[in-house]
Design a protein around this motif. Sequence first.
Motif, short mmCIF file in Angstrom:
data_model
loop_
_atom_site.label_atom_id
_atom_site.label_comp_id
_atom_site.label_asym_id
_atom_site.label_seq_id
_atom_site.Cartn_x
_atom_site.Cartn_y
_atom_site.Cartn_z
N GLU A 260 -4.27 -12.57 -2.17
CA GLU A 260 -3.76 -11.63 -3.16
C GLU A 260 -2.24 -11.60 -3.21
O GLU A 260 -1.65 -11.07 -4.15
N LEU A 261 -1.62 -12.17 -2.17
CA LEU A 261 -0.17 -12.22 -2.15
C LEU A 261 0.27 -13.44 -2.97
O LEU A 261 0.65 -14.48 -2.45
N ASP A 262 0.20 -13.28 -4.30
CA ASP A 262 0.55 -14.38 -5.18
C ASP A 262 1.44 -13.87 -6.31
O ASP A 262 2.08 -12.83 -6.18
N ARG A 263 1.47 -14.56 -7.41
CA ARG A 263 2.37 -14.20 -8.51
C ARG A 263 2.05 -12.85 -9.13
O ARG A 263 2.88 -12.27 -9.83
N THR A 264 0.84 -12.35 -8.90
CA THR A 264 0.46 -11.07 -9.48
C THR A 264 0.76 -9.89 -8.57
O THR A 264 0.52 -8.74 -8.93
N PHE A 265 1.26 -10.16 -7.36
CA PHE A 265 1.53 -9.08 -6.41
C PHE A 265 2.68 -8.23 -6.92
O PHE A 265 3.81 -8.70 -7.08
N ASP A 266 2.41 -6.97 -7.18
CA ASP A 266 3.38 -6.08 -7.81
C ASP A 266 3.66 -4.87 -6.92
O ASP A 266 2.87 -3.94 -6.86
N LEU A 267 4.78 -4.89 -6.24
CA LEU A 267 5.14 -3.80 -5.33
C LEU A 267 5.28 -2.47 -6.06
O LEU A 267 4.94 -1.41 -5.52
N GLU A 268 5.78 -2.50 -7.27
CA GLU A 268 6.04 -1.26 -8.00
C GLU A 268 4.77 -0.48 -8.27
O GLU A 268 4.79 0.76 -8.34
N ASN A 269 3.67 -1.17 -8.42
CA ASN A 269 2.40 -0.48 -8.73
C ASN A 269 1.60 -0.10 -7.49
O ASN A 269 0.51 0.44 -7.60
N ILE A 270 2.14 -0.38 -6.31
CA ILE A 270 1.46 -0.03 -5.07
C ILE A 270 1.92 1.36 -4.63
O ILE A 270 3.10 1.58 -4.39
N LYS A 271 0.99 2.28 -4.53
CA LYS A 271 1.32 3.66 -4.18
C LYS A 271 1.24 3.91 -2.67
O LYS A 271 1.82 4.85 -2.15
N ALA A 272 0.50 3.07 -1.96
CA ALA A 272 0.30 3.28 -0.52
C ALA A 272 1.61 3.09 0.26
O ALA A 272 2.50 2.32 -0.15
N GLU A 273 1.68 3.77 1.37
CA GLU A 273 2.86 3.69 2.24
C GLU A 273 2.82 2.46 3.14
O GLU A 273 3.87 1.91 3.50
N ASP B 197 10.93 -11.12 -0.43
CA ASP B 197 9.93 -11.56 0.54
C ASP B 197 8.73 -12.23 -0.12
O ASP B 197 7.89 -12.81 0.56
N LEU B 198 8.66 -12.14 -1.43
CA LEU B 198 7.50 -12.66 -2.15
C LEU B 198 7.79 -14.05 -2.70
O LEU B 198 8.43 -14.20 -3.75
N LEU B 199 7.34 -15.05 -1.99
CA LEU B 199 7.58 -16.43 -2.39
C LEU B 199 6.80 -16.80 -3.64
O LEU B 199 7.29 -17.47 -4.53
N CYS B 200 5.55 -16.35 -3.70
CA CYS B 200 4.69 -16.57 -4.87
C CYS B 200 4.68 -18.03 -5.31
O CYS B 200 4.97 -18.36 -6.46
N SER B 201 4.34 -18.93 -4.41
CA SER B 201 4.33 -20.35 -4.70
C SER B 201 3.04 -20.83 -5.34
O SER B 201 2.96 -21.94 -5.82
N GLY B 202 2.01 -19.98 -5.32
CA GLY B 202 0.70 -20.42 -5.78
C GLY B 202 -0.16 -20.90 -4.63
O GLY B 202 -1.35 -21.12 -4.78
N ILE C 21 1.92 -16.29 2.71
CA ILE C 21 1.74 -15.38 3.84
C ILE C 21 2.73 -15.67 4.96
O ILE C 21 3.37 -14.77 5.52
N VAL C 22 2.87 -16.95 5.31
CA VAL C 22 3.79 -17.30 6.39
C VAL C 22 5.23 -16.97 6.00
O VAL C 22 6.00 -16.42 6.80
N TYR C 23 5.60 -17.28 4.77
CA TYR C 23 6.95 -16.98 4.30
C TYR C 23 7.18 -15.48 4.30
O TYR C 23 8.25 -14.99 4.72
N PHE C 24 6.20 -14.73 3.83
CA PHE C 24 6.27 -13.27 3.77
C PHE C 24 6.54 -12.68 5.15
O PHE C 24 7.45 -11.86 5.33
N CYS C 25 5.76 -13.12 6.14
CA CYS C 25 5.94 -12.63 7.51
C CYS C 25 7.28 -13.07 8.09
O CYS C 25 8.00 -12.28 8.73
N ASP C 26 7.63 -14.34 7.90
CA ASP C 26 8.90 -14.85 8.40
C ASP C 26 10.07 -14.02 7.90
O ASP C 26 10.95 -13.62 8.66
N ALA C 27 10.09 -13.79 6.59
CA ALA C 27 11.20 -13.08 5.97
C ALA C 27 11.35 -11.66 6.54
O ALA C 27 12.46 -11.22 6.88
#
Length: 219
Positions: free
Chosen positions: A63-76, A156-161, A167-173
């Motif tokens: 799910e961590l792809d081009r559609t991942f939208d932080l602005e629409n995530i309400k959870a902490e 932090d969102l590489l969104c390479s497809g 995931i690895v890039y996300f965690c690394d960053a």
Amino acid sequence: MQLKTAVKGVLHKGLEKQYKKQLHKQTISYEDYIEKLEKAYVDKLDEIPDYDESAVQVFLYPELDRTFDLENIKAEYLLFFPMDGVISDFAKKAVWNYFKEHPECEFVYGDEDSKDGEGNRKKPYWKPDWSPSEYADSFYIYGVFAVKKSAVSESDLLCSGNWLKNIVYFCDAILKRLGGFDKRTPEVSKIGHIPYVLFHRMNHTKRGKWQQLTKEWTG
């Protein structure tokens, strides 16, 4: 002399048999051990009066792809896990509780084990507390990790497809920004470890294969 030796041999075998019986009685299976351990932990979590389940949102790795939208995530808190297993029944509450008890922490991961087709648990993987060298060698946080939304930025969102690369890039960053690879200081770490099984691997994907994939794109 031969009779004496034979008698000694019989006595020795008898004592050995008794020893094995006693040893078997004192040996506890992994399932029995983990059941007792988790019951005590879950009982403690159940005593928490103000648990807010909506504060933790769960995502599969892809799910961590081009559609991942932080602005629409309400959870902490954002909790991630892969497709080859399921999180434990208490994973969300454990993550929520850990962040509340350790407000300085911004990234946390948990332990894991495997479940066979009949639901039998085995092969526990007890992970170390934060270890930069272990992370670089095997990406050992694989399985389940969570991060505060406030600690995530758009960069932090590489969104390479490619979900694995993302995931690895996300965690690394995030881990680099939190000082996970800096020289150790006496300060409290922002990277935490929940020493309980929060993820059950179901189709037994080999960890070696995961390590190979991460090395292929990280070089």
